[in-house]
Motif scaffolding. Sequence first.
Motif, mmCIF file in Angstrom:
data_model
loop_
_atom_site.group_PDB
_atom_site.id
_atom_site.type_symbol
_atom_site.label_atom_id
_atom_site.label_comp_id
_atom_site.label_asym_id
_atom_site.label_seq_id
_atom_site.Cartn_x
_atom_site.Cartn_y
_atom_site.Cartn_z
ATOM 1 N N ASP A 3 -8.862 -1.608 -1.371
ATOM 2 C CA ASP A 3 -7.670 -1.770 -0.534
ATOM 3 C C ASP A 3 -7.037 -0.438 -0.135
ATOM 4 O O ASP A 3 -6.044 -0.420 0.583
ATOM 5 C CB ASP A 3 -6.632 -2.649 -1.242
ATOM 6 C CG ASP A 3 -6.134 -2.040 -2.550
ATOM 7 O OD1 ASP A 3 -6.882 -1.275 -3.170
ATOM 8 O OD2 ASP A 3 -5.001 -2.354 -2.930
ATOM 9 N N GLN A 4 -7.591 0.689 -0.602
ATOM 10 C CA GLN A 4 -7.049 2.010 -0.227
ATOM 11 C C GLN A 4 -7.556 2.411 1.155
ATOM 12 O O GLN A 4 -8.740 2.238 1.457
ATOM 13 C CB GLN A 4 -7.481 3.091 -1.210
ATOM 14 C CG GLN A 4 -6.642 3.174 -2.440
ATOM 15 C CD GLN A 4 -7.092 4.328 -3.310
ATOM 16 O OE1 GLN A 4 -8.272 4.442 -3.623
ATOM 17 N NE2 GLN A 4 -6.164 5.168 -3.684
ATOM 18 N N PRO A 5 -6.666 2.952 1.992
ATOM 19 C CA PRO A 5 -7.122 3.426 3.306
ATOM 20 C C PRO A 5 -8.018 4.640 3.153
ATOM 21 O O PRO A 5 -7.903 5.392 2.195
ATOM 22 C CB PRO A 5 -5.822 3.791 4.019
ATOM 23 C CG PRO A 5 -4.762 3.834 2.993
ATOM 24 C CD PRO A 5 -5.255 3.104 1.787
ATOM 25 N N ARG A 6 -8.913 4.809 4.091
ATOM 26 C CA ARG A 6 -9.832 5.965 4.046
ATOM 27 C C ARG A 6 -9.180 7.201 4.558
ATOM 28 O O ARG A 6 -8.396 7.290 5.351
ATOM 29 C CB ARG A 6 -11.083 5.674 4.859
ATOM 30 C CG ARG A 6 -11.891 4.610 4.225
ATOM 31 C CD ARG A 6 -13.109 4.319 5.076
ATOM 32 N NE ARG A 6 -13.801 3.213 4.448
ATOM 33 C CZ ARG A 6 -15.078 3.235 4.184
ATOM 34 N NH1 ARG A 6 -15.805 4.241 4.495
ATOM 35 N NH2 ARG A 6 -15.633 2.202 3.613
ATOM 36 N N LYS A 63 1.859 1.946 -3.653
ATOM 37 C CA LYS A 63 0.649 2.336 -4.398
ATOM 38 C C LYS A 63 0.179 3.738 -4.006
ATOM 39 O O LYS A 63 -0.338 4.466 -4.844
ATOM 40 C CB LYS A 63 -0.465 1.318 -4.184
ATOM 41 C CG LYS A 63 -0.216 0.008 -4.893
ATOM 42 C CD LYS A 63 -1.391 -0.929 -4.794
ATOM 43 C CE LYS A 63 -1.548 -1.461 -3.402
ATOM 44 N NZ LYS A 63 -2.517 -2.568 -3.310
ATOM 45 N N SER A 64 0.414 4.128 -2.754
ATOM 46 C CA SER A 64 -0.033 5.456 -2.314
ATOM 47 C C SER A 64 0.751 6.576 -2.995
ATOM 48 O O SER A 64 0.301 7.721 -3.018
ATOM 49 C CB SER A 64 0.077 5.585 -0.790
ATOM 50 O OG SER A 64 1.425 5.724 -0.386
ATOM 51 N N PHE A 65 1.913 6.258 -3.557
ATOM 52 C CA PHE A 65 2.718 7.265 -4.249
ATOM 53 C C PHE A 65 2.566 7.220 -5.764
ATOM 54 O O PHE A 65 3.179 8.017 -6.471
ATOM 55 C CB PHE A 65 4.202 7.113 -3.874
ATOM 56 C CG PHE A 65 4.511 7.631 -2.504
ATOM 57 C CD1 PHE A 65 4.716 8.988 -2.292
ATOM 58 C CD2 PHE A 65 4.568 6.776 -1.422
ATOM 59 C CE1 PHE A 65 4.987 9.475 -1.031
ATOM 60 C CE2 PHE A 65 4.836 7.248 -0.152
ATOM 61 C CZ PHE A 65 5.047 8.598 0.048
ATOM 62 N N ARG A 73 -12.231 5.102 -5.310
ATOM 63 C CA ARG A 73 -11.350 4.567 -4.281
ATOM 64 C C ARG A 73 -11.362 3.052 -4.359
ATOM 65 O O ARG A 73 -12.421 2.437 -4.378
ATOM 66 C CB ARG A 73 -11.807 5.019 -2.898
ATOM 67 C CG ARG A 73 -10.658 5.002 -1.905
ATOM 68 C CD ARG A 73 -11.047 5.505 -0.534
ATOM 69 N NE ARG A 73 -11.507 4.358 0.215
ATOM 70 C CZ ARG A 73 -12.705 4.249 0.765
ATOM 71 N NH1 ARG A 73 -13.562 5.212 0.689
ATOM 72 N NH2 ARG A 73 -13.042 3.168 1.415
ATOM 73 N N PRO A 128 -3.991 4.397 -8.537
ATOM 74 C CA PRO A 128 -5.221 5.025 -8.042
ATOM 75 C C PRO A 128 -6.005 5.639 -9.203
ATOM 76 O O PRO A 128 -5.409 6.092 -10.180
ATOM 77 C CB PRO A 128 -4.726 6.117 -7.093
ATOM 78 C CG PRO A 128 -3.278 5.871 -6.892
ATOM 79 C CD PRO A 128 -2.799 5.022 -8.005
ATOM 80 N N ASP A 140 0.825 -1.212 0.000
ATOM 81 C CA ASP A 140 0.000 0.000 0.000
ATOM 82 C C ASP A 140 0.860 1.264 0.000
ATOM 83 O O ASP A 140 0.448 2.297 -0.507
ATOM 84 C CB ASP A 140 -0.936 0.015 1.208
ATOM 85 C CG ASP A 140 -1.994 -1.065 1.117
ATOM 86 O OD1 ASP A 140 -2.360 -1.446 -0.008
ATOM 87 O OD2 ASP A 140 -2.446 -1.536 2.181
ATOM 88 N N TYR A 141 2.053 1.171 0.565
ATOM 89 C CA TYR A 141 2.937 2.333 0.608
ATOM 90 C C TYR A 141 3.322 2.759 -0.811
ATOM 91 O O TYR A 141 3.152 3.925 -1.186
ATOM 92 C CB TYR A 141 4.191 2.014 1.431
ATOM 93 C CG TYR A 141 5.146 3.172 1.531
ATOM 94 C CD1 TYR A 141 4.883 4.243 2.389
ATOM 95 C CD2 TYR A 141 6.313 3.211 0.778
ATOM 96 C CE1 TYR A 141 5.745 5.314 2.483
ATOM 97 C CE2 TYR A 141 7.196 4.284 0.875
ATOM 98 C CZ TYR A 141 6.901 5.327 1.725
ATOM 99 O OH TYR A 141 7.759 6.390 1.813
#
Length: 133
Positions: free
Chosen positions: A130-133, A59-61, A127, A122, A56-57
């Motif tokens: 698996d993406q955090p809210r 993917k968040s970027f 959303r 993304p 997730d780290y």
Amino acid sequence: VGHLEQMVQSFLGGCAVPQARPNHMTTYPMGFNLDPRHVKTQLEFYFSDANLMRDDYLKSFMMVDEGWVSLMLLQSFPRMQTLGADLEVLRQAAFLSTQLELDGTGMFMRLTDVERRLRFAPRSGVRRPDQPR
């Protein structure tokens, strides 16, 4: 080891035979060589389905809809630091890869496969579960 052998041979008065260096190696200060193929393998792991399913780290970027990731971010990863990979080596590794591509600035990397890219990047206005809210 080759450099050390040359120094010992020189000290002992023997003939030191220069060692050829493969052209895919990047030479760094103090004679350290880094093979971009090792960096390519690590980058392809980062962008593999198995890793992206749980990372997730990373993917968040990824840039929304496009999946671009900054080379500066990738260079900061502990394994890249251990390998001693600078931006130039990351670029060389991308050129060696059939799975990764660079943008026009040479500062961002992403998956070449559009379907795989869209699976993990993304999406604007959407959303992923698996993406955090």
